[in-house]
Design a protein around this motif. Structure first.
Motif, PDB file in Angstrom:
ATOM      1  N   ILE A 104      40.501  15.679 -10.973  1.00  0.00           N
ATOM      2  CA  ILE A 104      40.156  17.010 -10.696  1.00  0.00           C
ATOM      3  C   ILE A 104      41.382  17.933 -11.122  1.00  0.00           C
ATOM      4  CG2 ILE A 104      38.330  16.458  -9.161  1.00  0.00           C
ATOM      5  CD1 ILE A 104      40.206  16.788  -6.974  1.00  0.00           C
ATOM      6  N   ASP A 105      40.847  19.298 -11.094  1.00  0.00           N
ATOM      7  CA  ASP A 105      41.953  20.132 -11.638  1.00  0.00           C
ATOM      8  C   ASP A 105      42.253  20.832 -10.496  1.00  0.00           C
ATOM      9  OD1 ASP A 105      43.556  22.204 -12.593  1.00  0.00           O
ATOM     10  OD2 ASP A 105      42.327  22.899 -14.093  1.00  0.00           O
ATOM     11  N   PRO A 106      43.515  20.818  -9.717  1.00  0.00           N
ATOM     12  CA  PRO A 106      43.867  21.670  -8.654  1.00  0.00           C
ATOM     13  C   PRO A 106      43.904  23.115  -8.905  1.00  0.00           C
ATOM     14  CG  PRO A 106      45.709  20.307  -9.472  1.00  0.00           C
ATOM     15  CD  PRO A 106      44.654  19.943 -10.315  1.00  0.00           C
ATOM     16  N   GLU A 107      44.027  23.659  -9.935  1.00  0.00           N
ATOM     17  CA  GLU A 107      43.830  24.965 -10.319  1.00  0.00           C
ATOM     18  C   GLU A 107      42.591  25.630 -10.713  1.00  0.00           C
ATOM     19  OE1 GLU A 107      46.721  26.680 -10.368  1.00  0.00           O
ATOM     20  OE2 GLU A 107      47.769  24.677 -10.090  1.00  0.00           O
ATOM     21  N   ALA A 108      41.465  24.680 -10.698  1.00  0.00           N
ATOM     22  CA  ALA A 108      40.332  25.305 -10.893  1.00  0.00           C
ATOM     23  C   ALA A 108      39.770  25.586  -9.618  1.00  0.00           C
ATOM     24  CB  ALA A 108      39.285  24.150 -11.629  1.00  0.00           C
ATOM     25  N   ALA A 109      39.979  25.076  -8.386  1.00  0.00           N
ATOM     26  CA  ALA A 109      39.149  25.167  -7.112  1.00  0.00           C
ATOM     27  C   ALA A 109      40.025  24.581  -6.044  1.00  0.00           C
ATOM     28  CB  ALA A 109      38.054  24.875  -7.057  1.00  0.00           C
ATOM     29  N   PRO A 110      40.132  25.005  -5.006  1.00  0.00           N
ATOM     30  CA  PRO A 110      40.645  24.156  -3.818  1.00  0.00           C
ATOM     31  C   PRO A 110      40.260  22.609  -3.798  1.00  0.00           C
ATOM     32  CG  PRO A 110      39.779  26.452  -2.949  1.00  0.00           C
ATOM     33  CD  PRO A 110      39.283  26.117  -4.165  1.00  0.00           C
ATOM     34  N   LEU A 111      41.355  21.727  -3.688  1.00  0.00           N
ATOM     35  CA  LEU A 111      41.126  20.329  -3.649  1.00  0.00           C
ATOM     36  C   LEU A 111      40.165  20.018  -2.778  1.00  0.00           C
ATOM     37  CD1 LEU A 111      44.964  18.947  -3.919  1.00  0.00           C
ATOM     38  CD2 LEU A 111      43.010  19.101  -5.713  1.00  0.00           C
ATOM     39  N   SER A 112      40.060  20.510  -1.629  1.00  0.00           N
ATOM     40  CA  SER A 112      39.021  20.419  -0.350  1.00  0.00           C
ATOM     41  C   SER A 112      37.648  20.473  -1.148  1.00  0.00           C
ATOM     42  CB  SER A 112      39.205  20.976   0.750  1.00  0.00           C
ATOM     43  OG  SER A 112      39.048  22.652   0.575  1.00  0.00           O
ATOM     44  N   THR A 113      37.263  21.383  -1.814  1.00  0.00           N
ATOM     45  CA  THR A 113      35.850  21.584  -2.409  1.00  0.00           C
ATOM     46  C   THR A 113      35.331  20.370  -3.091  1.00  0.00           C
ATOM     47  OG1 THR A 113      36.575  22.642  -4.585  1.00  0.00           O
ATOM     48  CG2 THR A 113      36.272  24.001  -2.674  1.00  0.00           C
ATOM     49  N   ALA A 114      36.119  19.360  -3.567  1.00  0.00           N
ATOM     50  CA  ALA A 114      35.884  18.242  -4.264  1.00  0.00           C
ATOM     51  C   ALA A 114      35.181  17.066  -3.359  1.00  0.00           C
ATOM     52  CB  ALA A 114      36.989  17.522  -4.934  1.00  0.00           C
ATOM     53  N   LEU A 115      35.559  17.510  -1.893  1.00  0.00           N
ATOM     54  CA  LEU A 115      34.677  16.731  -0.988  1.00  0.00           C
ATOM     55  C   LEU A 115      33.594  17.340  -0.173  1.00  0.00           C
ATOM     56  CD1 LEU A 115      37.943  15.130   0.764  1.00  0.00           C
ATOM     57  CD2 LEU A 115      36.643  14.161  -0.886  1.00  0.00           C
ATOM     58  N   GLY A 116      33.205  18.528  -0.526  1.00  0.00           N
ATOM     59  CA  GLY A 116      32.284  19.207   0.122  1.00  0.00           C
ATOM     60  C   GLY A 116      31.551  19.965  -0.761  1.00  0.00           C
ATOM     61  N   VAL A 117      31.474  21.415  -0.891  1.00  0.00           N
ATOM     62  CA  VAL A 117      30.598  22.047  -1.492  1.00  0.00           C
ATOM     63  C   VAL A 117      30.471  21.730  -3.281  1.00  0.00           C
ATOM     64  CG1 VAL A 117      32.330  24.069  -2.178  1.00  0.00           C
ATOM     65  CG2 VAL A 117      29.603  24.396  -2.147  1.00  0.00           C
ATOM     66  N   LEU A 118      31.441  21.381  -3.989  1.00  0.00           N
ATOM     67  CA  LEU A 118      31.526  20.919  -5.265  1.00  0.00           C
ATOM     68  C   LEU A 118      31.833  19.446  -5.199  1.00  0.00           C
ATOM     69  CD1 LEU A 118      33.957  23.510  -7.027  1.00  0.00           C
ATOM     70  CD2 LEU A 118      31.263  23.399  -6.679  1.00  0.00           C
ATOM     71  N   GLY A 119      31.513  18.673  -4.296  1.00  0.00           N
ATOM     72  CA  GLY A 119      31.471  17.295  -4.211  1.00  0.00           C
ATOM     73  C   GLY A 119      30.289  16.539  -3.801  1.00  0.00           C
ATOM     74  N   HIS A 120      30.488  15.468  -3.149  1.00  0.00           N
ATOM     75  CA  HIS A 120      29.004  14.620  -2.942  1.00  0.00           C
ATOM     76  C   HIS A 120      28.219  15.469  -1.625  1.00  0.00           C
ATOM     77  CE1 HIS A 120      31.770  13.729   0.601  1.00  0.00           C
ATOM     78  NE2 HIS A 120      30.811  13.368   1.327  1.00  0.00           N
ATOM     79  N   THR A 121      28.765  16.500  -0.913  1.00  0.00           N
ATOM     80  CA  THR A 121      27.786  17.051  -0.026  1.00  0.00           C
ATOM     81  C   THR A 121      27.074  18.207  -0.919  1.00  0.00           C
ATOM     82  OG1 THR A 121      29.547  18.449   0.732  1.00  0.00           O
ATOM     83  CG2 THR A 121      28.830  16.553   1.921  1.00  0.00           C
ATOM     84  N   GLY A 122      27.669  18.962  -1.631  1.00  0.00           N
ATOM     85  CA  GLY A 122      26.866  20.008  -2.538  1.00  0.00           C
ATOM     86  C   GLY A 122      26.045  19.117  -3.539  1.00  0.00           C
ATOM     87  N   LEU A 123      26.270  18.074  -4.194  1.00  0.00           N
ATOM     88  CA  LEU A 123      25.547  17.395  -4.984  1.00  0.00           C
ATOM     89  C   LEU A 123      24.482  16.959  -4.291  1.00  0.00           C
ATOM     90  CD1 LEU A 123      24.820  16.035  -7.742  1.00  0.00           C
ATOM     91  CD2 LEU A 123      26.231  14.198  -7.141  1.00  0.00           C
ATOM     92  N   THR A 124      24.485  16.468  -3.149  1.00  0.00           N
ATOM     93  CA  THR A 124      23.521  16.077  -2.261  1.00  0.00           C
ATOM     94  C   THR A 124      22.210  17.331  -1.876  1.00  0.00           C
ATOM     95  OG1 THR A 124      24.603  14.474  -1.072  1.00  0.00           O
ATOM     96  CG2 THR A 124      22.485  14.901  -0.224  1.00  0.00           C
ATOM     97  N   ALA A 125      22.759  18.461  -1.769  1.00  0.00           N
ATOM     98  CA  ALA A 125      21.924  19.592  -1.571  1.00  0.00           C
ATOM     99  C   ALA A 125      21.358  19.743  -2.770  1.00  0.00           C
ATOM    100  CB  ALA A 125      22.849  20.716  -0.846  1.00  0.00           C
ATOM    101  N   TRP A 126      22.008  20.147  -3.898  1.00  0.00           N
ATOM    102  CA  TRP A 126      21.505  20.472  -4.961  1.00  0.00           C
ATOM    103  C   TRP A 126      20.453  19.559  -5.593  1.00  0.00           C
ATOM    104  CZ3 TRP A 126      21.652  18.064  -9.977  1.00  0.00           C
ATOM    105  CH2 TRP A 126      21.345  18.916 -11.219  1.00  0.00           C
ATOM    106  N   LEU A 127      20.469  18.141  -5.360  1.00  0.00           N
ATOM    107  CA  LEU A 127      19.469  17.321  -5.872  1.00  0.00           C
ATOM    108  C   LEU A 127      18.373  17.397  -5.040  1.00  0.00           C
ATOM    109  CD1 LEU A 127      21.633  13.971  -6.042  1.00  0.00           C
ATOM    110  CD2 LEU A 127      20.185  14.989  -8.005  1.00  0.00           C
TER     111      LEU A 127
END
Length: 339
Positions: free
Chosen positions: A114-137
């Motif tokens: 992951i690119d730490p400049e693209a978004a806060p690292l924490s988002t890779a565990l939440g809104v742009l990670g598995h929880t966000g993917l679950t919601a989107w699916l």
């Protein structure tokens, strides 16, 4: 390296009902050394999620529990400390599934850079990670949005429910969120812009639900199950669609609660109202992650999808923080900072 040992939080006992602090133990192991093709990484952020209660055993899940003495599995954000894999360099930031421990070792096949400049690292565990993917699916793949219909999300202030509700709103639904407490209700209406929100902890919950659903519901994204599902049953419209994302109300109990068997009534309701219901598991759909990021990433960066995070500092505080997930003390994505 920051430490001379690898601390791990392991399962010490099978919970009896709700998980307790005594069901966990902190142990120390030697920091592993990478072999040919392997990567050693140090975890910076560790995710805590309700499904991990199922992995402890004695829960309402058909998933086999992890062995006593093993670290709790789950997603983390980490930094590469040593690499003997040409695809990863020292200093790379990655998402792993190494769980509740300070260091991890991998052949790279389960790591995502992951690119730490693209978004806060924490988002890779939440809104742009598995929880966000679950919601989107759940919203995009299984509920087939019906603009103009009424879309209900339970546990709507949580990390999955809040994203599902916002995606549904952007797709043209009238969205109703259900959450516990006046502060969460305010958050859903004022911050996330939902059409209405219902407080299931309020004495007049039934009356609030009736006012919010005068025309019934067409789509349900359910994270709770149990009593919440029963409360919503009278409101299912003909041809309603339901996705079961989680049943947090039942995670602490291996058996169904005592009481009359509602299954015949439930099946009759589904049959004569032509209702579709399905569940899904995220591991079966990880290949959809690029498509998810292409749609949701820009929405997050533009502020069209908002997210809430709660941080806990200190590796040793993970078990106590984890217990918050089951009594409504947290709001949004719960993450431990350990780096």
């Amino acid at each position: 390296m920051a430490n001379k040992s690898n601390r791990q939080i392991v399962i010490a006992a099978r919970p009896k009902g709700k998980a307790q602090l005594g069901d966990f133990n902190i142990v120390e192991q030697a920091i592993p050394s990478p072999g040919d093709g392997e990567v050693l990484f140090r975890n910076l952020l560790i995710s805590m999620d309700p499904y991990q209660r199922n992995l402890m055993g004695n829960a309402s899940s058909e998933l086999p529990p992890i062995d006593i003495g093993r670290p709790m599995p789950g997603p983390t954000v980490a930094v590469v400390e040593r690499s003997r894999n040409a695809n990863f360099a020292v200093g790379d930031h990655i998402v792993s599934w190494s769980g509740w421990q300070e260091y991890g070792l991998s052949d790279g096949s389960d790591l995502q850079k992951i690119d730490p400049e693209a978004a806060p690292l924490s988002t890779a565990l939440g809104v742009l990670g598995h929880t966000g993917l679950t919601a989107w699916l759940g919203v995009s793949k299984f509920l087939e949005p019906k603009p103009g219909g009424t879309f209900v999300v339970t546990a709507a202030a949580g990390s999955v429910g809040s994203v599902a509700a916002q995606i549904a709103r952007l797709r043209g639904h009238r969205v109703i969120g259900i959450a516990g407490g006046p502060e969460k209700v305010r958050y859903l209406k004022d911050d996330l812009g939902l059409d209405d929100a219902v407080d299931y902890k309020a004495p007049d919950f039934a009356e609030q639900l009736a006012r919010a659903l005068p025309d019934g519901l067409d789509r349900l994204f359910d994270n709770v199950g149990g009593y919440m599902f029963e409360a919503l049953m009278p409101y299912f419209n003909h041809h309603a669609r339901i996705v079961i994302c989680g049943t947090i109300a039942q995670y602490n109990f291996p058996n169904a609660p005592d009481g009359p068997n509602r299954l015949p009534e439930l099946l009759k309701s589904f049959l004569y109202r032509f209702i579709e219901i399905r569940g899904f598991a995220l591991p079966d759909h990880l290949g959809s992650h690029p498509e998810f990021l292409a749609e949701v990433g820009p929405l997050v960066s533009q502020g069209k999808i908002k997210y809430s995070e709660e941080f806990v500092d200190g590796f040793e505080n993970i078990p106590d923080a984890f217990l918050r997930l089951f009594d409504g003390r947290n709001r949004g994505k719960l993450i431990a900072r350990v780096g």
